[in-house]
Design a protein around this motif. Sequence first.
Motif, mmCIF file in Angstrom:
data_model
loop_
_atom_site.group_PDB
_atom_site.id
_atom_site.type_symbol
_atom_site.label_atom_id
_atom_site.label_comp_id
_atom_site.label_asym_id
_atom_site.label_seq_id
_atom_site.Cartn_x
_atom_site.Cartn_y
_atom_site.Cartn_z
ATOM 1 N N GLN A 24 -3.965 -8.149 -5.251
ATOM 2 C CA GLN A 24 -4.993 -7.896 -6.263
ATOM 3 C C GLN A 24 -5.192 -9.170 -7.070
ATOM 4 O O GLN A 24 -4.222 -9.812 -7.485
ATOM 5 N N ARG A 78 5.212 -6.143 -7.400
ATOM 6 C CA ARG A 78 5.606 -4.781 -7.770
ATOM 7 C C ARG A 78 5.926 -3.942 -6.539
ATOM 8 O O ARG A 78 5.426 -4.214 -5.448
ATOM 9 N N LEU A 79 6.748 -2.929 -6.763
ATOM 10 C CA LEU A 79 7.162 -1.996 -5.717
ATOM 11 C C LEU A 79 6.811 -0.589 -6.193
ATOM 12 O O LEU A 79 6.852 -0.304 -7.386
ATOM 13 N N ASP A 80 6.458 0.292 -5.264
ATOM 14 C CA ASP A 80 6.020 1.626 -5.698
ATOM 15 C C ASP A 80 7.185 2.611 -5.793
ATOM 16 O O ASP A 80 8.336 2.278 -5.503
ATOM 17 N N CYS A 81 6.862 3.816 -6.211
ATOM 18 C CA CYS A 81 7.876 4.820 -6.540
ATOM 19 C C CYS A 81 8.791 5.152 -5.377
ATOM 20 O O CYS A 81 9.983 5.397 -5.576
ATOM 21 N N LEU A 87 2.748 -4.370 -4.236
ATOM 22 C CA LEU A 87 1.517 -4.842 -4.883
ATOM 23 C C LEU A 87 1.801 -6.225 -5.442
ATOM 24 O O LEU A 87 2.774 -6.400 -6.183
ATOM 25 N N PHE A 106 -12.406 -6.031 1.399
ATOM 26 C CA PHE A 106 -12.999 -4.684 1.232
ATOM 27 C C PHE A 106 -14.477 -4.789 0.897
ATOM 28 O O PHE A 106 -14.896 -4.395 -0.194
ATOM 29 N N PRO B 20 -3.655 3.217 5.966
ATOM 30 C CA PRO B 20 -3.247 3.159 4.558
ATOM 31 C C PRO B 20 -4.485 3.207 3.662
ATOM 32 O O PRO B 20 -5.517 2.616 3.982
ATOM 33 N N ILE B 22 -5.637 2.796 -0.416
ATOM 34 C CA ILE B 22 -5.302 2.358 -1.773
ATOM 35 C C ILE B 22 -6.199 3.104 -2.745
ATOM 36 O O ILE B 22 -7.415 3.163 -2.538
ATOM 37 N N GLN B 24 -7.563 2.908 -6.548
ATOM 38 C CA GLN B 24 -7.672 2.030 -7.719
ATOM 39 C C GLN B 24 -8.451 2.771 -8.797
ATOM 40 O O GLN B 24 -9.501 3.378 -8.518
ATOM 41 N N ARG B 30 -6.616 -0.621 -12.523
ATOM 42 C CA ARG B 30 -5.243 -0.691 -12.037
ATOM 43 C C ARG B 30 -5.126 -0.049 -10.664
ATOM 44 O O ARG B 30 -5.789 0.946 -10.379
ATOM 45 N N VAL B 31 -4.275 -0.648 -9.832
ATOM 46 C CA VAL B 31 -3.957 -0.035 -8.544
ATOM 47 C C VAL B 31 -2.960 1.087 -8.810
ATOM 48 O O VAL B 31 -1.889 0.861 -9.384
ATOM 49 N N THR B 33 -1.993 3.932 -6.448
ATOM 50 C CA THR B 33 -1.144 4.427 -5.365
ATOM 51 C C THR B 33 -1.529 3.785 -4.039
ATOM 52 O O THR B 33 -2.651 3.310 -3.863
ATOM 53 N N LEU B 34 -0.577 3.777 -3.113
ATOM 54 C CA LEU B 34 -0.905 3.580 -1.711
ATOM 55 C C LEU B 34 -0.386 4.802 -0.973
ATOM 56 O O LEU B 34 0.790 5.155 -1.061
ATOM 57 N N TRP B 36 -1.564 7.597 2.663
ATOM 58 C CA TRP B 36 -2.087 7.524 4.021
ATOM 59 C C TRP B 36 -3.137 8.590 4.248
ATOM 60 O O TRP B 36 -3.056 9.691 3.705
ATOM 61 N N ALA B 85 -7.911 -0.421 6.834
ATOM 62 C CA ALA B 85 -7.405 -0.087 5.503
ATOM 63 C C ALA B 85 -8.571 0.406 4.649
ATOM 64 O O ALA B 85 -9.694 -0.091 4.767
ATOM 65 N N ILE B 86 -8.266 1.388 3.801
ATOM 66 C CA ILE B 86 -9.270 2.034 2.943
ATOM 67 C C ILE B 86 -8.942 1.728 1.482
ATOM 68 O O ILE B 86 -7.773 1.703 1.090
ATOM 69 N N LEU B 87 -9.982 1.505 0.694
ATOM 70 C CA LEU B 87 -9.842 1.372 -0.759
ATOM 71 C C LEU B 87 -10.744 2.415 -1.393
ATOM 72 O O LEU B 87 -11.935 2.470 -1.081
ATOM 73 N N CYS B 98 1.206 9.214 -10.496
ATOM 74 C CA CYS B 98 2.526 9.210 -9.836
ATOM 75 C C CYS B 98 3.275 10.518 -10.088
ATOM 76 O O CYS B 98 3.226 11.070 -11.189
ATOM 77 N N ARG B 104 0.923 5.293 -12.748
ATOM 78 C CA ARG B 104 0.737 4.849 -11.367
ATOM 79 C C ARG B 104 2.077 4.640 -10.689
ATOM 80 O O ARG B 104 3.120 4.558 -11.343
ATOM 81 N N CYS B 105 2.015 4.530 -9.377
ATOM 82 C CA CYS B 105 3.241 4.420 -8.600
ATOM 83 C C CYS B 105 3.874 3.026 -8.661
ATOM 84 O O CYS B 105 5.075 2.888 -8.441
ATOM 85 N N PHE B 106 3.084 2.010 -8.964
ATOM 86 C CA PHE B 106 3.610 0.631 -8.917
ATOM 87 C C PHE B 106 4.211 0.255 -10.271
ATOM 88 O O PHE B 106 3.708 -0.639 -10.946
#
Lengths: 132, 132
Positions: A24, A78-81, A87, A106, B20, B22, B24, B30-31, B33-34, B36, B85-87, B98, B104-106
Amino acid sequence: MNEVPNWLDAVRWNADGLVPAIAQDAATQRVLTLAWMNREALERTAATGEVHYWSRSRGKLWRKGESSGHVQRVREIRLDCDDDAILVLVEQVGGIACHTGRERCFYKRLDDGAWREVEPVRKDPETIYGKS
Amino acid sequence: MNEVPNWLDAVRWNADGLVPAIAQDAATQRVLTLAWMNREALERTAATGEVHYWSRSRGKLWRKGESSGHVQRVREIRLDCDDDAILVLVEQVGGIACHTGRERCFYKRLDDGAWREVEPVRKDPETIYGKS
């Protein structure tokens, strides 16, 4: 001596030893790319301050920008949950992250049941990479 | 009659039929989550305007927020240059993406060789999901 836990061991690598990594832009906040990292790519990303990926198509470590000059400088990792996605906030050198010469990968948006290319090419890929 | 090409066929699903995706936040950028998506999840995301994923751990389609109420409303769906990949730009209902109750997850940041949790829990998960 106590063993220092390695932060790389906290990552849940998939069966191929990879995790998806989102880049990002720290300035514009735009999501630039999704690529993949193996352990070495993530380690080198942190150690050098330049984003490294694992190229699945070429089967090799890949320092982003090594051909194009469009390096991604690391601002934050960063790392997710659930520890299986990365990220990276980056400074995108040259303002181009995509191999098509666009700001980011994208660039196709779903409009009325079709993908439309909605972002301009900033630089001709032949200029970036040379004629092939 | 001409056949209308299906936009879902343009996506390069992996060997498990997934890509995957994402999410936002359209407001904060902010991002979040990632996760599927399989073909059905992406189709339903577009059709309903609410983000659906494929839960790999539960092996089922998952409407984000179906338990928590923290629905993700679709603003825009994008596909990347190599179609794998999808956003999704979303409006995050409740401001929590989260399952830990965070925005968020990150929320883990690499600082001096260790992952540090740098974002607060906004709501106790027991309050969100009920005691288990």
